[in-house]
Design a protein around this motif. Structure first.
Motif, PDB file in Angstrom:
ATOM      1  N   ASP A 183      32.351  29.300  31.804  1.00  0.00           N
ATOM      2  CA  ASP A 183      33.752  28.635  32.100  1.00  0.00           C
ATOM      3  C   ASP A 183      34.190  29.027  33.497  1.00  0.00           C
ATOM      4  O   ASP A 183      33.571  30.620  33.879  1.00  0.00           O
ATOM      5  CB  ASP A 183      34.770  28.628  31.328  1.00  0.00           C
ATOM      6  CG  ASP A 183      36.113  27.262  32.058  1.00  0.00           C
ATOM      7  OD1 ASP A 183      36.530  27.394  33.436  1.00  0.00           O
ATOM      8  OD2 ASP A 183      37.024  26.804  30.870  1.00  0.00           O
ATOM      9  N   SER A 184      34.223  28.522  34.953  1.00  0.00           N
ATOM     10  CA  SER A 184      34.376  29.186  35.387  1.00  0.00           C
ATOM     11  C   SER A 184      35.832  29.943  35.509  1.00  0.00           C
ATOM     12  O   SER A 184      35.886  30.753  36.824  1.00  0.00           O
ATOM     13  CB  SER A 184      33.847  28.549  37.620  1.00  0.00           C
ATOM     14  OG  SER A 184      35.525  27.241  37.364  1.00  0.00           O
ATOM     15  N   ARG A 185      36.748  29.485  35.251  1.00  0.00           N
ATOM     16  CA  ARG A 185      38.490  30.277  35.177  1.00  0.00           C
ATOM     17  C   ARG A 185      38.181  32.145  34.378  1.00  0.00           C
ATOM     18  O   ARG A 185      38.821  32.136  34.309  1.00  0.00           O
ATOM     19  CB  ARG A 185      38.393  28.698  34.516  1.00  0.00           C
ATOM     20  CG  ARG A 185      39.254  28.018  35.014  1.00  0.00           C
ATOM     21  CD  ARG A 185      39.919  26.639  34.548  1.00  0.00           C
ATOM     22  NE  ARG A 185      39.157  26.747  33.169  1.00  0.00           N
ATOM     23  CZ  ARG A 185      39.877  26.009  32.505  1.00  0.00           C
ATOM     24  NH1 ARG A 185      40.646  25.065  32.284  1.00  0.00           N
ATOM     25  NH2 ARG A 185      38.629  25.371  31.422  1.00  0.00           N
ATOM     26  N   TYR A 186      36.906  31.940  33.751  1.00  0.00           N
ATOM     27  CA  TYR A 186      37.126  33.213  33.426  1.00  0.00           C
ATOM     28  C   TYR A 186      35.294  33.563  32.861  1.00  0.00           C
ATOM     29  O   TYR A 186      35.110  34.641  32.814  1.00  0.00           O
ATOM     30  CB  TYR A 186      37.625  32.920  31.627  1.00  0.00           C
ATOM     31  CG  TYR A 186      37.669  32.899  30.088  1.00  0.00           C
ATOM     32  CD1 TYR A 186      36.141  33.482  29.832  1.00  0.00           C
ATOM     33  CD2 TYR A 186      36.502  31.176  30.178  1.00  0.00           C
ATOM     34  CE1 TYR A 186      35.638  32.251  28.557  1.00  0.00           C
ATOM     35  CE2 TYR A 186      35.814  30.570  29.691  1.00  0.00           C
ATOM     36  CZ  TYR A 186      35.784  31.598  28.736  1.00  0.00           C
ATOM     37  OH  TYR A 186      35.089  30.325  27.253  1.00  0.00           O
ATOM     38  N   ASN A 187      34.690  33.182  32.953  1.00  0.00           N
ATOM     39  CA  ASN A 187      33.411  34.452  31.893  1.00  0.00           C
ATOM     40  C   ASN A 187      31.721  33.592  32.649  1.00  0.00           C
ATOM     41  O   ASN A 187      31.137  33.580  33.023  1.00  0.00           O
ATOM     42  CB  ASN A 187      33.073  33.470  30.928  1.00  0.00           C
ATOM     43  CG  ASN A 187      32.189  32.355  30.719  1.00  0.00           C
ATOM     44  OD1 ASN A 187      32.627  31.726  31.112  1.00  0.00           O
ATOM     45  ND2 ASN A 187      32.061  32.362  29.528  1.00  0.00           N
TER      46      ASN A 187
ATOM     47  N   PHE B  27      27.054  35.095  34.917  1.00  0.00           N
ATOM     48  CA  PHE B  27      27.264  34.350  33.168  1.00  0.00           C
ATOM     49  C   PHE B  27      28.264  36.196  32.879  1.00  0.00           C
ATOM     50  O   PHE B  27      27.632  37.518  33.027  1.00  0.00           O
ATOM     51  CB  PHE B  27      26.615  34.437  32.258  1.00  0.00           C
ATOM     52  CG  PHE B  27      27.148  35.050  30.797  1.00  0.00           C
ATOM     53  CD1 PHE B  27      28.240  34.026  30.632  1.00  0.00           C
ATOM     54  CD2 PHE B  27      25.893  35.649  29.684  1.00  0.00           C
ATOM     55  CE1 PHE B  27      28.843  34.251  29.326  1.00  0.00           C
ATOM     56  CE2 PHE B  27      26.644  35.861  28.565  1.00  0.00           C
ATOM     57  CZ  PHE B  27      27.865  35.186  28.327  1.00  0.00           C
ATOM     58  N   GLN B  28      29.383  36.285  32.569  1.00  0.00           N
ATOM     59  CA  GLN B  28      30.529  37.465  32.532  1.00  0.00           C
ATOM     60  C   GLN B  28      31.260  37.370  31.702  1.00  0.00           C
ATOM     61  O   GLN B  28      31.390  36.225  30.716  1.00  0.00           O
ATOM     62  CB  GLN B  28      30.995  37.779  33.863  1.00  0.00           C
ATOM     63  CG  GLN B  28      32.258  38.729  34.045  1.00  0.00           C
ATOM     64  CD  GLN B  28      31.490  39.741  34.672  1.00  0.00           C
ATOM     65  OE1 GLN B  28      31.515  39.662  35.921  1.00  0.00           O
ATOM     66  NE2 GLN B  28      31.879  41.037  34.653  1.00  0.00           N
ATOM     67  N   LYS B  29      29.829  38.286  30.411  1.00  0.00           N
ATOM     68  CA  LYS B  29      30.294  38.499  29.155  1.00  0.00           C
ATOM     69  C   LYS B  29      31.908  38.809  28.935  1.00  0.00           C
ATOM     70  O   LYS B  29      31.949  39.810  29.620  1.00  0.00           O
ATOM     71  CB  LYS B  29      29.648  39.264  28.142  1.00  0.00           C
ATOM     72  CG  LYS B  29      29.735  39.600  26.587  1.00  0.00           C
ATOM     73  CD  LYS B  29      29.593  38.082  25.963  1.00  0.00           C
ATOM     74  CE  LYS B  29      29.487  38.664  24.836  1.00  0.00           C
ATOM     75  NZ  LYS B  29      28.848  37.252  23.686  1.00  0.00           N
TER      76      LYS B  29
ATOM     77  N   ASP C 110      35.258  24.479  37.710  1.00  0.00           N
ATOM     78  CA  ASP C 110      36.459  23.467  39.133  1.00  0.00           C
ATOM     79  C   ASP C 110      37.012  24.305  39.739  1.00  0.00           C
ATOM     80  O   ASP C 110      37.308  25.735  40.128  1.00  0.00           O
ATOM     81  CB  ASP C 110      37.518  22.997  37.719  1.00  0.00           C
ATOM     82  CG  ASP C 110      38.231  23.898  37.060  1.00  0.00           C
ATOM     83  OD1 ASP C 110      37.956  25.064  37.167  1.00  0.00           O
ATOM     84  OD2 ASP C 110      38.983  23.783  36.459  1.00  0.00           O
ATOM     85  N   THR C 111      37.824  23.632  40.896  1.00  0.00           N
ATOM     86  CA  THR C 111      38.648  24.439  41.879  1.00  0.00           C
ATOM     87  C   THR C 111      39.792  23.692  41.757  1.00  0.00           C
ATOM     88  O   THR C 111      39.980  23.035  40.863  1.00  0.00           O
ATOM     89  CB  THR C 111      38.252  24.451  43.518  1.00  0.00           C
ATOM     90  OG1 THR C 111      38.497  23.162  43.311  1.00  0.00           O
ATOM     91  CG2 THR C 111      36.191  24.609  42.712  1.00  0.00           C
ATOM     92  N   ALA C 112      40.661  24.451  42.530  1.00  0.00           N
ATOM     93  CA  ALA C 112      41.652  23.464  42.883  1.00  0.00           C
ATOM     94  C   ALA C 112      41.611  22.305  43.375  1.00  0.00           C
ATOM     95  O   ALA C 112      42.921  21.777  42.603  1.00  0.00           O
ATOM     96  CB  ALA C 112      42.806  24.559  43.940  1.00  0.00           C
TER      97      ALA C 112
END
Length: 303
Positions: free
Chosen positions: A115-119, A213-215, A239-241
């Motif tokens: 998810d682009s919003r957190y990881n 990927f950010q764990k 997603d974006t705004a």
């Protein structure tokens, strides 16, 4: 196998690329004997890997891989024979040093979301229709005594024109998109040719997704999310705004990471068009093979 040296402002950098031993060693192992008969998967693998240090491990019962008819199977290097096995038995392989793991299909559907919003700090989506095709001809084995150079060659079955069911959606200027014809002397039944044409013709655009990927070490997520690896299918949401850029379940085909830094962010590559996990290595092996043939031919000419 490849070295690139770059100098910039008195700083010297060197990039070294090493091909996997699967590609390098198998291309130099030649199998001289040939076999013409129906072979079980283990029999075919034993022939292809003869006189090598590679061992195979079946990750599915051999009964899940139907036997395949072979004509003059052999008289090629091991890489080419492995390519044929992957196609004829519709399998996937994953190579760990000298161990070749053989799957009917590698991986499974995993409960995990990028998810682009957190990881997932970055994502690149590439779509190409350059290789899209909608129809093709298939020519099988010639009848005994006939020759492909004849004005009207005779085949075991009439040449087959295969048109994809969705062709109308992918025409260019109202015209079909032709794939190269299949010409295969080993195919003696029309049903086998139809099966080959169905795999050969693909009108759908090829999509490749590269994601960072950010764990995230979140205890609550650890309780509900599963670990994933090559071959697995996971959910990707970007997603974006302005709204959703991309959302779908996609299959992971490669993972690039820095083995010296356990905290580095791996780069993940997903695709919808790879026939199997090993395609990247197979493509590389084919390039090496063609290069070797070219050099051999060049040396013969110089002599």
């Amino acid at each position: 196998t490849d070295v690139e040296v770059r100098q910039e402002n008195n700083i010297l950098t060197k990039t070294v690329t090493a091909a996997h031993i699967f590609s390098v060693l198998l291309i130099n192992n030649y199998v001289n004997d040939t076999v013409t008969k129906k072979l079980k998967l283990r029999e075919a693998l034993d022939i292809a890997l003869k006189d090598t240090d590679f061992k195979y491990i079946l990750r599915a019962p051999e009964s899940e891989f139907p036997s395949a008819d072979h004509e003059n199977f052999g008289d090629k290097n091991s890489t080419e024979l492995m390519d044929e096995i992957i196609e004829d038995y519709e399998l996937e392989i994953d190579v760990d040093n000298y161990k070749i793991y053989v799957y009917k299909k590698m991986g499974k559907r995993i409960d995990f979301t990028l998810d682009s919003r957190y990881n997932m700090p970055g994502i690149t989506i590439k779509t190409s229709s350059q290789n899209s095709t909608t129809r093709a001809w298939g020519y099988g084995a010639l009848k005994e005594g006939s020759n492909s150079t004849d004005k009207d060659p005779k085949y075991e079955f009439e040449p087959i024109l295969y048109v994809h069911p969705d062709e109308e959606k992918f025409l260019i200027e109202g015209k079909p998109r032709w794939a190269e014809p299949i010409k295969d002397e080993t195919i003696k039944k029309s049903s086998r040719m139809v099966s080959a044409l169905k795999k050969h013709v693909n009108p759908y655009p090829e999509m490749t997704i590269e994601a960072d990927f950010q764990k995230i070490y979140e205890p609550k997520l650890l309780e509900i999310e599963q670990d994933f690896w090559k071959g697995d299918t996971i959910h990707v949401l970007a997603d974006t705004a302005e709204g959703i850029t991309f959302e779908d379940d996609v299959r992971l085909i490669s993972i690039q990471y820095n083995p010296l830094d356990p905290y580095s962010s791996p780069q993940l590559t997903f695709a919808n068009f790879r026939k199997d996990i090993q395609d990247i290595n197979v493509d590389q092996a084919k390039r090496l093979r063609n290069q070797k043939r070219y050099m051999d031919q060049l040396f013969k000419t110089l002599r």
